[in-house]
Design a protein around this motif. Structure first.
Motif, PDB file in Angstrom:
ATOM      1  N   SER A  63       0.817  -1.219   0.000  1.00 43.60           N
ATOM      2  CA  SER A  63       0.000   0.000   0.000  1.00 43.60           C
ATOM      3  C   SER A  63       0.847   1.263   0.000  1.00 43.60           C
ATOM      4  O   SER A  63       0.300   2.368  -0.082  1.00 43.60           O
ATOM      5  CB  SER A  63      -0.929   0.009   1.224  1.00 43.60           C
ATOM      6  OG  SER A  63      -0.179   0.105   2.423  1.00 43.60           O
ATOM      7  N   THR A  64       2.185   1.100   0.064  1.00 47.51           N
ATOM      8  CA  THR A  64       3.072   2.256   0.218  1.00 47.51           C
ATOM      9  C   THR A  64       3.868   2.570  -1.036  1.00 47.51           C
ATOM     10  O   THR A  64       4.099   3.736  -1.368  1.00 47.51           O
ATOM     11  CB  THR A  64       4.036   2.018   1.400  1.00 47.51           C
ATOM     12  OG1 THR A  64       3.269   1.803   2.591  1.00 47.51           O
ATOM     13  CG2 THR A  64       4.975   3.195   1.612  1.00 47.51           C
ATOM     14  N   VAL A  65       4.322   1.536  -1.767  1.00 49.02           N
ATOM     15  CA  VAL A  65       5.152   1.734  -2.959  1.00 49.02           C
ATOM     16  C   VAL A  65       4.530   0.988  -4.132  1.00 49.02           C
ATOM     17  O   VAL A  65       3.595   0.199  -3.966  1.00 49.02           O
ATOM     18  CB  VAL A  65       6.608   1.251  -2.730  1.00 49.02           C
ATOM     19  CG1 VAL A  65       7.280   2.076  -1.632  1.00 49.02           C
ATOM     20  CG2 VAL A  65       6.651  -0.235  -2.389  1.00 49.02           C
ATOM     21  N   ASN A  66       5.079   1.219  -5.335  1.00 46.62           N
ATOM     22  CA  ASN A  66       4.543   0.597  -6.546  1.00 46.62           C
ATOM     23  C   ASN A  66       5.225  -0.709  -6.920  1.00 46.62           C
ATOM     24  O   ASN A  66       4.672  -1.513  -7.675  1.00 46.62           O
ATOM     25  CB  ASN A  66       4.683   1.553  -7.733  1.00 46.62           C
ATOM     26  CG  ASN A  66       4.012   2.883  -7.499  1.00 46.62           C
ATOM     27  OD1 ASN A  66       4.671   3.915  -7.440  1.00 46.62           O
ATOM     28  ND2 ASN A  66       2.700   2.891  -7.333  1.00 46.62           N
ATOM     29  N   ARG A  67       6.458  -0.901  -6.423  1.00 50.00           N
ATOM     30  CA  ARG A  67       7.227  -2.085  -6.820  1.00 50.00           C
ATOM     31  C   ARG A  67       8.248  -2.395  -5.742  1.00 50.00           C
ATOM     32  O   ARG A  67       8.682  -1.508  -5.003  1.00 50.00           O
ATOM     33  CB  ARG A  67       7.929  -1.824  -8.159  1.00 50.00           C
ATOM     34  CG  ARG A  67       8.643  -3.045  -8.748  1.00 50.00           C
ATOM     35  CD  ARG A  67       9.149  -2.779 -10.161  1.00 50.00           C
ATOM     36  NE  ARG A  67      10.205  -1.791 -10.202  1.00 50.00           N
ATOM     37  CZ  ARG A  67      11.297  -1.883 -10.960  1.00 50.00           C
ATOM     38  NH1 ARG A  67      11.465  -2.936 -11.745  1.00 50.00           N
ATOM     39  NH2 ARG A  67      12.206  -0.931 -10.956  1.00 50.00           N
ATOM     40  N   LEU A  68       8.644  -3.661  -5.664  1.00 53.21           N
ATOM     41  CA  LEU A  68       9.624  -4.107  -4.676  1.00 53.21           C
ATOM     42  C   LEU A  68      10.731  -4.873  -5.369  1.00 53.21           C
ATOM     43  O   LEU A  68      10.471  -5.741  -6.210  1.00 53.21           O
ATOM     44  CB  LEU A  68       8.943  -5.010  -3.636  1.00 53.21           C
ATOM     45  CG  LEU A  68       9.851  -5.759  -2.649  1.00 53.21           C
ATOM     46  CD1 LEU A  68      10.541  -4.782  -1.701  1.00 53.21           C
ATOM     47  CD2 LEU A  68       9.042  -6.785  -1.864  1.00 53.21           C
ATOM     48  N   VAL A  69      11.984  -4.549  -5.024  1.00 59.52           N
ATOM     49  CA  VAL A  69      13.147  -5.303  -5.502  1.00 59.52           C
ATOM     50  C   VAL A  69      13.921  -5.788  -4.290  1.00 59.52           C
ATOM     51  O   VAL A  69      14.278  -4.981  -3.419  1.00 59.52           O
ATOM     52  CB  VAL A  69      14.053  -4.440  -6.403  1.00 59.52           C
ATOM     53  CG1 VAL A  69      15.320  -5.212  -6.782  1.00 59.52           C
ATOM     54  CG2 VAL A  69      13.305  -4.006  -7.661  1.00 59.52           C
ATOM     55  N   THR A  70      14.196  -7.079  -4.224  1.00 57.32           N
ATOM     56  CA  THR A  70      14.910  -7.649  -3.085  1.00 57.32           C
ATOM     57  C   THR A  70      15.836  -8.753  -3.568  1.00 57.32           C
ATOM     58  O   THR A  70      15.869  -9.090  -4.762  1.00 57.32           O
ATOM     59  CB  THR A  70      13.913  -8.166  -2.024  1.00 57.32           C
ATOM     60  OG1 THR A  70      14.633  -8.547  -0.845  1.00 57.32           O
ATOM     61  CG2 THR A  70      13.129  -9.373  -2.544  1.00 57.32           C
ATOM     62  N   VAL A  71      16.592  -9.321  -2.629  1.00 56.37           N
ATOM     63  CA  VAL A  71      17.559 -10.373  -2.950  1.00 56.37           C
ATOM     64  C   VAL A  71      17.300 -11.575  -2.047  1.00 56.37           C
ATOM     65  O   VAL A  71      17.257 -11.436  -0.815  1.00 56.37           O
ATOM     66  CB  VAL A  71      19.011  -9.883  -2.756  1.00 56.37           C
ATOM     67  CG1 VAL A  71      20.004 -11.009  -3.049  1.00 56.37           C
ATOM     68  CG2 VAL A  71      19.302  -8.676  -3.644  1.00 56.37           C
ATOM     69  N   ASP A  72      17.121 -12.727  -2.642  1.00 53.19           N
ATOM     70  CA  ASP A  72      16.958 -13.994  -1.918  1.00 53.19           C
ATOM     71  C   ASP A  72      16.064 -13.867  -0.684  1.00 53.19           C
ATOM     72  O   ASP A  72      16.513 -14.090   0.443  1.00 53.19           O
ATOM     73  CB  ASP A  72      18.327 -14.553  -1.517  1.00 53.19           C
ATOM     74  CG  ASP A  72      19.065 -15.176  -2.688  1.00 53.19           C
ATOM     75  OD1 ASP A  72      18.415 -15.845  -3.506  1.00 53.19           O
ATOM     76  OD2 ASP A  72      20.288 -14.991  -2.791  1.00 53.19           O
ATOM     77  N   PRO A  73      14.785 -13.522  -0.866  1.00 55.12           N
ATOM     78  CA  PRO A  73      13.882 -13.513   0.281  1.00 55.12           C
ATOM     79  C   PRO A  73      13.732 -14.923   0.838  1.00 55.12           C
ATOM     80  O   PRO A  73      13.810 -15.909   0.103  1.00 55.12           O
ATOM     81  CB  PRO A  73      12.569 -13.007  -0.309  1.00 55.12           C
ATOM     82  CG  PRO A  73      12.638 -13.377  -1.761  1.00 55.12           C
ATOM     83  CD  PRO A  73      14.082 -13.251  -2.141  1.00 55.12           C
ATOM     84  N   HIS A  74      13.534 -15.004   2.144  1.00 55.66           N
ATOM     85  CA  HIS A  74      13.488 -16.301   2.821  1.00 55.66           C
ATOM     86  C   HIS A  74      12.101 -16.930   2.646  1.00 55.66           C
ATOM     87  O   HIS A  74      11.289 -16.992   3.568  1.00 55.66           O
ATOM     88  CB  HIS A  74      13.817 -16.129   4.298  1.00 55.66           C
ATOM     89  CG  HIS A  74      14.020 -17.426   5.024  1.00 55.66           C
ATOM     90  ND1 HIS A  74      15.089 -18.254   4.789  1.00 55.66           N
ATOM     91  CD2 HIS A  74      13.277 -18.036   5.972  1.00 55.66           C
ATOM     92  CE1 HIS A  74      15.012 -19.310   5.569  1.00 55.66           C
ATOM     93  NE2 HIS A  74      13.902 -19.205   6.297  1.00 55.66           N
ATOM     94  N   LEU A  75      11.829 -17.386   1.436  1.00 50.48           N
ATOM     95  CA  LEU A  75      10.554 -18.047   1.145  1.00 50.48           C
ATOM     96  C   LEU A  75      10.563 -19.453   1.727  1.00 50.48           C
ATOM     97  O   LEU A  75      11.501 -20.225   1.515  1.00 50.48           O
ATOM     98  CB  LEU A  75      10.333 -18.110  -0.368  1.00 50.48           C
ATOM     99  CG  LEU A  75      10.170 -16.755  -1.064  1.00 50.48           C
ATOM    100  CD1 LEU A  75      10.246 -16.922  -2.573  1.00 50.48           C
ATOM    101  CD2 LEU A  75       8.863 -16.102  -0.652  1.00 50.48           C
ATOM    102  N   HIS A  76       9.542 -19.778   2.442  1.00 52.78           N
ATOM    103  CA  HIS A  76       9.456 -21.114   3.039  1.00 52.78           C
ATOM    104  C   HIS A  76       8.125 -21.752   2.668  1.00 52.78           C
ATOM    105  O   HIS A  76       8.084 -22.705   1.906  1.00 52.78           O
ATOM    106  CB  HIS A  76       9.613 -21.018   4.556  1.00 52.78           C
ATOM    107  CG  HIS A  76       9.613 -22.350   5.257  1.00 52.78           C
ATOM    108  ND1 HIS A  76      10.387 -23.415   4.827  1.00 52.78           N
ATOM    109  CD2 HIS A  76       8.931 -22.797   6.337  1.00 52.78           C
ATOM    110  CE1 HIS A  76      10.180 -24.451   5.631  1.00 52.78           C
ATOM    111  NE2 HIS A  76       9.296 -24.105   6.540  1.00 52.78           N
ATOM    112  N   ARG A  77       7.045 -21.189   3.144  1.00 49.23           N
ATOM    113  CA  ARG A  77       5.723 -21.746   2.840  1.00 49.23           C
ATOM    114  C   ARG A  77       5.074 -21.100   1.625  1.00 49.23           C
ATOM    115  O   ARG A  77       3.987 -21.484   1.227  1.00 49.23           O
ATOM    116  CB  ARG A  77       4.811 -21.629   4.065  1.00 49.23           C
ATOM    117  CG  ARG A  77       5.208 -22.595   5.169  1.00 49.23           C
ATOM    118  CD  ARG A  77       4.451 -22.362   6.462  1.00 49.23           C
ATOM    119  NE  ARG A  77       4.869 -23.325   7.466  1.00 49.23           N
ATOM    120  CZ  ARG A  77       5.978 -23.201   8.190  1.00 49.23           C
ATOM    121  NH1 ARG A  77       6.751 -22.141   8.033  1.00 49.23           N
ATOM    122  NH2 ARG A  77       6.313 -24.126   9.069  1.00 49.23           N
TER     123      ARG A  77
END
Length: 293
Positions: A114-128
């Motif tokens: 709800s705050t920004v238009n796009r997100l760029v990240t590195v190796d998020p800790h996806l688990h489920r």
């Protein structure tokens, strides 16, 4: 020309990111706190009609500042606003494990969306979750540090053996090993609470004589890393090299872990003395619209 706005603590990273990009202006953010702790922000650049990247290496810690800056940019006529969060927090609590617990990963994703238009990240800790798209309502770019880590190993470690700490790391370890042209193995991990882990190592006798390189996405308490290093030592291997993406290292974790490894290095998603691999070229390419190989 893109505008980069660094948040407090991310100035050095932002300067490297701006240098790695093309047609990028590095802006400045005036930031201070009032006596009661409230934040004051002022953007020292003209964002009107321009794509703007808010750079925040620890977005969960500084989320209120992200929100204030994003709203100010929007009111000043900025174009698309991207949050560059190399380390993306609030990924751990992705389910309600006990009655009454907050599923903070969903709440944080809703706030960011709800705050920004796009997100760029590195190796998020996806688990489920299979991808960030299951959590976030905005376009997300999740970059992989594996190719950068593989390149570093090629140049810095002779005769490596890539070691993943648990079954979840197998695909990641295989990708790094392929890049480094090295064999790999995966350990078994059983967690006994937040700070106790039990590591099982398969028979690695056929790889004896190689230099083990233990990789992990997040180093927090260091318990997994030190347990793995100890288990490898029992099989006659030398002290491992350790490479992590996100160097959190709470308390004395880095000092304790350093005793078990010949060297610990990390990417610069978070500022730390172990930083040796920069992800800025990776992020700069993503911001320019180039696809990761």
């Amino acid at each position: 020309m893109r505008l980069l706005v660094p948040l407090p603590g991310s100035e050095a990273f932002s300067a490297r990111l701006a240098a790695a990009g093309r047609d990028v202006e590095l802006g400045r953010l005036a930031f201070r706190r009032f006596p009661d702790g409230e934040r004051y922000v002022r953007i020292d650049a003209d964002p009107k009609g321009r794509p703007v990247d808010i750079v925040c290496q620890n977005a969960d810690e500084h989320f209120l500042t992200v929100a204030f800056v994003a709203d100010a940019l929007r009111e000043l006529g900025a174009g698309e606003i991207t949050l560059v969060a190399p380390y993306l927090g609030y990924m751990r609590q992705d389910a309600r494990f006990r009655p009454g617990e907050a599923v903070t990963s969903r709440t944080f994703a809703r706030l960011v969306s709800s705050t920004v238009n796009r997100l760029v990240t590195v190796d998020p800790h996806l688990h489920r979750f299979a991808s960030l798209d299951e959590l976030y309502d905005i376009p997300c770019v999740a970059l992989r540090a594996a190719p950068l880590i593989g390149d570093w190993i090629i140049h810095e470690v002779a005769n490596p053996l890539i070691i993943g700490p648990d079954a979840e790391s197998e695909q990641w370890a295989a990708e790094i090993a392929a890049k480094a042209e090295a064999p790999f193995a995966v350990l078994s991990k059983r967690r006994r609470g937040d700070r106790e882990v039990e590591i099982s190592v398969p028979d690695l006798g056929r790889h004896r004589g190689r230099q083990p390189v233990l990789i992990d996405d997040i180093a927090s308490s260091g318990r997994t890393l030190t347990a793995a290093a100890e288990a490898l030592g029992l099989q006659g291997f030398p002290a491992p090299v350790c490479v992590v993406v996100h160097p959190i290292f709470t308390g004395d974790a880095f000092a304790r872990s350093s005793e078990m490894f010949s060297r610990i290095v990390s990417t610069d998603t978070l500022p730390h003395s172990s930083n040796a691999i920069t992800v800025t070229s990776l992020i700069a390419a993503a911001l320019a619209g180039e696809r990761q190989a």
